[in-house]
Design a protein around this motif. Sequence first.
Motif, mmCIF file in Angstrom:
data_model
loop_
_atom_site.group_PDB
_atom_site.id
_atom_site.type_symbol
_atom_site.label_atom_id
_atom_site.label_comp_id
_atom_site.label_asym_id
_atom_site.label_seq_id
_atom_site.Cartn_x
_atom_site.Cartn_y
_atom_site.Cartn_z
ATOM 1 N N LYS A 112 -11.656 -25.486 -44.169
ATOM 2 C CA LYS A 112 -11.766 -26.874 -44.747
ATOM 3 C C LYS A 112 -13.676 -26.315 -44.418
ATOM 4 C CE LYS A 112 -8.777 -29.755 -45.971
ATOM 5 N NZ LYS A 112 -8.345 -29.243 -47.670
ATOM 6 N N GLY A 113 -13.912 -25.425 -43.381
ATOM 7 C CA GLY A 113 -14.929 -25.103 -42.913
ATOM 8 C C GLY A 113 -15.313 -26.151 -41.593
ATOM 9 N N LEU A 114 -14.430 -26.749 -40.695
ATOM 10 C CA LEU A 114 -14.470 -26.963 -39.723
ATOM 11 C C LEU A 114 -14.546 -25.885 -38.516
ATOM 12 C CD1 LEU A 114 -14.446 -29.598 -41.337
ATOM 13 C CD2 LEU A 114 -13.422 -31.098 -39.621
ATOM 14 N N ARG A 115 -15.174 -26.648 -37.278
ATOM 15 C CA ARG A 115 -14.855 -26.040 -36.407
ATOM 16 C C ARG A 115 -14.069 -26.421 -35.135
ATOM 17 N NH1 ARG A 115 -18.891 -27.244 -33.148
ATOM 18 N NH2 ARG A 115 -18.889 -25.174 -30.981
ATOM 19 N N VAL A 116 -13.393 -26.120 -34.576
ATOM 20 C CA VAL A 116 -12.465 -27.109 -34.346
ATOM 21 C C VAL A 116 -11.722 -26.037 -32.347
ATOM 22 C CG1 VAL A 116 -9.703 -27.281 -34.857
ATOM 23 C CG2 VAL A 116 -10.937 -26.887 -36.662
ATOM 24 N N LEU A 117 -11.126 -27.525 -32.397
ATOM 25 C CA LEU A 117 -10.980 -26.401 -30.920
ATOM 26 C C LEU A 117 -9.475 -27.745 -31.080
ATOM 27 C CD1 LEU A 117 -10.708 -25.833 -27.479
ATOM 28 C CD2 LEU A 117 -11.672 -28.053 -27.113
ATOM 29 N N LEU A 118 -8.026 -26.294 -30.693
ATOM 30 C CA LEU A 118 -6.500 -26.620 -30.513
ATOM 31 C C LEU A 118 -6.829 -26.596 -28.686
ATOM 32 C CD1 LEU A 118 -4.351 -26.762 -31.640
ATOM 33 C CD2 LEU A 118 -4.366 -24.535 -31.473
ATOM 34 N N LEU A 119 -5.994 -27.425 -28.436
ATOM 35 C CA LEU A 119 -5.993 -27.758 -26.776
ATOM 36 C C LEU A 119 -4.009 -28.497 -27.179
ATOM 37 C CD1 LEU A 119 -8.384 -30.583 -26.214
ATOM 38 C CD2 LEU A 119 -8.235 -28.156 -25.690
ATOM 39 N N GLU A 120 -3.360 -26.929 -26.243
ATOM 40 C CA GLU A 120 -2.228 -27.094 -25.686
ATOM 41 C C GLU A 120 -1.930 -27.192 -24.452
ATOM 42 O OE1 GLU A 120 1.697 -26.538 -25.124
ATOM 43 O OE2 GLU A 120 1.375 -26.793 -27.831
ATOM 44 N N ARG A 121 -0.719 -27.305 -24.177
ATOM 45 C CA ARG A 121 -0.639 -27.888 -22.364
ATOM 46 C C ARG A 121 0.079 -26.539 -21.859
ATOM 47 N NH1 ARG A 121 3.796 -32.118 -19.980
ATOM 48 N NH2 ARG A 121 3.956 -30.532 -18.474
ATOM 49 N N GLY A 122 0.830 -26.052 -22.811
ATOM 50 C CA GLY A 122 1.395 -24.084 -22.489
ATOM 51 C C GLY A 122 0.946 -23.579 -22.105
ATOM 52 N N GLY A 123 1.625 -22.531 -22.115
ATOM 53 C CA GLY A 123 0.696 -21.050 -21.687
ATOM 54 C C GLY A 123 0.683 -20.512 -23.432
ATOM 55 N N PRO A 124 0.395 -19.250 -22.753
ATOM 56 C CA PRO A 124 0.080 -18.013 -24.228
ATOM 57 C C PRO A 124 1.846 -17.519 -24.611
ATOM 58 C CG PRO A 124 -1.155 -17.533 -22.480
ATOM 59 C CD PRO A 124 -0.719 -19.442 -22.006
ATOM 60 N N VAL A 125 1.164 -17.548 -25.429
ATOM 61 C CA VAL A 125 2.400 -17.127 -26.788
ATOM 62 C C VAL A 125 2.140 -15.719 -27.882
ATOM 63 C CG1 VAL A 125 4.524 -16.483 -28.195
ATOM 64 C CG2 VAL A 125 4.679 -17.884 -26.082
ATOM 65 N N GLN A 126 1.617 -14.944 -28.159
ATOM 66 C CA GLN A 126 0.913 -13.826 -28.745
ATOM 67 C C GLN A 126 2.105 -13.310 -30.376
ATOM 68 O OE1 GLN A 126 -2.059 -11.263 -27.830
ATOM 69 N NE2 GLN A 126 -2.619 -9.922 -29.684
ATOM 70 N N HIS A 127 1.360 -13.858 -31.052
ATOM 71 C CA HIS A 127 2.426 -13.046 -31.873
ATOM 72 C C HIS A 127 2.327 -11.152 -32.374
ATOM 73 C CE1 HIS A 127 5.522 -12.820 -35.618
ATOM 74 N NE2 HIS A 127 3.907 -12.217 -36.587
ATOM 75 N N PRO A 128 2.593 -10.741 -32.732
ATOM 76 C CA PRO A 128 3.983 -10.815 -32.684
ATOM 77 C C PRO A 128 4.360 -10.057 -31.125
ATOM 78 C CG PRO A 128 3.669 -8.434 -32.708
ATOM 79 C CD PRO A 128 2.444 -9.173 -33.131
#
Length: 565
Positions: A39-55
């Motif tokens: 919808k056009g917003l600049r978004v920051l997503l905060l996650e307490r855990g570590g990274p996991v990259q698909h696949p």
Amino acid sequence: MPGDSVYLNTKVVHQNTYDAIIVGSGVSGGWAAKELCEKGLRVLLLERGGPVQHPSYPTSLMHPWEFEHRNSLCKADREKYPIQTRHYSINEDNKHFYTRDLENPYEEIKRYDWIRADVLGGRSLLWARACYRWSDLDFEANLKDGHGVDWPIRYKDLAPWYDYVESFAGISGNRDGIPHLPDGVFQPPFEMNCVEKDFTAKIAKAYSTRQVIIGRSANLTAPLKGRGVCQSRSLCHRGCPFGAYFSSNSSTLPAAMETGRLTIRTHALVNKVLYDEKKGKATGVEIIDTETKQTEEYYAKLLFINASTIGTTAILLNSVSNRFPNGLGNDSGQLGLNLMDHHKGLVIAADVDGFEDRYYKGRRPTNMYIPRFRNATEATGDFLRGYHFGGGAYRTRGQAEGIGEELKANMSEAGPWKISIYHFGECLPYQENKMSLHPDKKDPFGRPIIQFDAQFRDNEKRMFEDAAKTGVELFEKAGYKNITVSGKISFPGNANHEMGTARMGRDPKTSVLNAFNQLHAVKNVFVTDGACMTSGSCVNPSITYMALTARACDYAVQEMKKGNI
């Protein structure tokens, strides 16, 4: 996405101010990221855990013999995960997704099994993928029997949003025409095996009020953009490199990243929401970097707190100010109360004669399903609300007789058929079931630890007993033999469907959120994870979280455009 603790979107200049901040990357947080970015917003997503990259899930393609302990947890693991190992789902092949309990303590006034992930994607990587719409049987329950407060929405408010999220997520199932289990936008269903079909036919003949259907599941039977179909490997809990089941990692986060408007920050433990008393609005969040333990602040006009039922409410309770001395938006005093989970623990099994000339193929990722009939199509005076059954039929192995080649040959033969079912039952929204912040004890990050005081009560126990008797009755009607009943009622938390603690409602005096998941008292803060739930139903809640999130995002952006946020 790079493999470090901060994913920097090259199309956006990295800074600490964004249009929107989302806390948590699980089922609802991932959906919020997709919707707000699109919808056009600049978004920051905060996650307490570590990274996991698909696949690139670390164990997804490993063979059984490649695990040091043949996929069992060793003694050291069990000591490291004393709470997580209360649940069946943690094994050697997926333990890296789970929270290390010793580093993340909590207090149990009464036993509470808090099963949680600690990685990007959260429990969207670990869920059982059952997807059933709620109906007005669920949304009207509180009003009709007087427990809890009335939901501020009805099925008609969510129906188009169920359509929307099902189309994107990919849900397999049949259109079964059951009024209190509404049909959806389905991909082709998985197929029952021969014994399950036999059971379905016999129950249909014996009852007009009970049905057996194939389960509805977020496993693809037809490809979607960037995702392949389910391979029936029964290894979903490792993360699916084919993207064949819905997760944030394979579905919503790639869609959000494609817009060029998403920045993901992992190892970011949100400590509290920042609140401007003059403006009467939240201005951002304070985080603790879980690797350095340094604090940072990020700012935005719009906040979605989707850190899971318990995590979200803990953040709100910890966000105190002169205006909100008992937690952000907590004018009603309801934050932390009305904690719910489904009860489970029952297993009913039976032997099935015949069908020995037939077998099945693959490891189907969904069960047969018996929708709720108690207090739906059949009345009972013993308890309020109801339960459903899931289960399946299978062939056992041959006899473990002999040694060497003889034993191997015997074990490779298929044995007789068996069938088993389990139950999931609704818990009423009791104010006495609660979570809170400990007044003195702190976790390793200096935050108050969470304490739980919740239990299943007489209504749930009577429901459990009824499910045991009814399950036996179903197998007797089908003519199956040697019926056994085992198990005892679970502890709250162990069904992984924790709900409540920041409920939606019509009246700000008795609820935390309005009909659009917006804090009554802080208009630029939204909660669309399990914390928002006003009652628990007996069906799995995740597809409802998705629909609520998409609807709330649409509303929030409209309100921003109007200048109301």
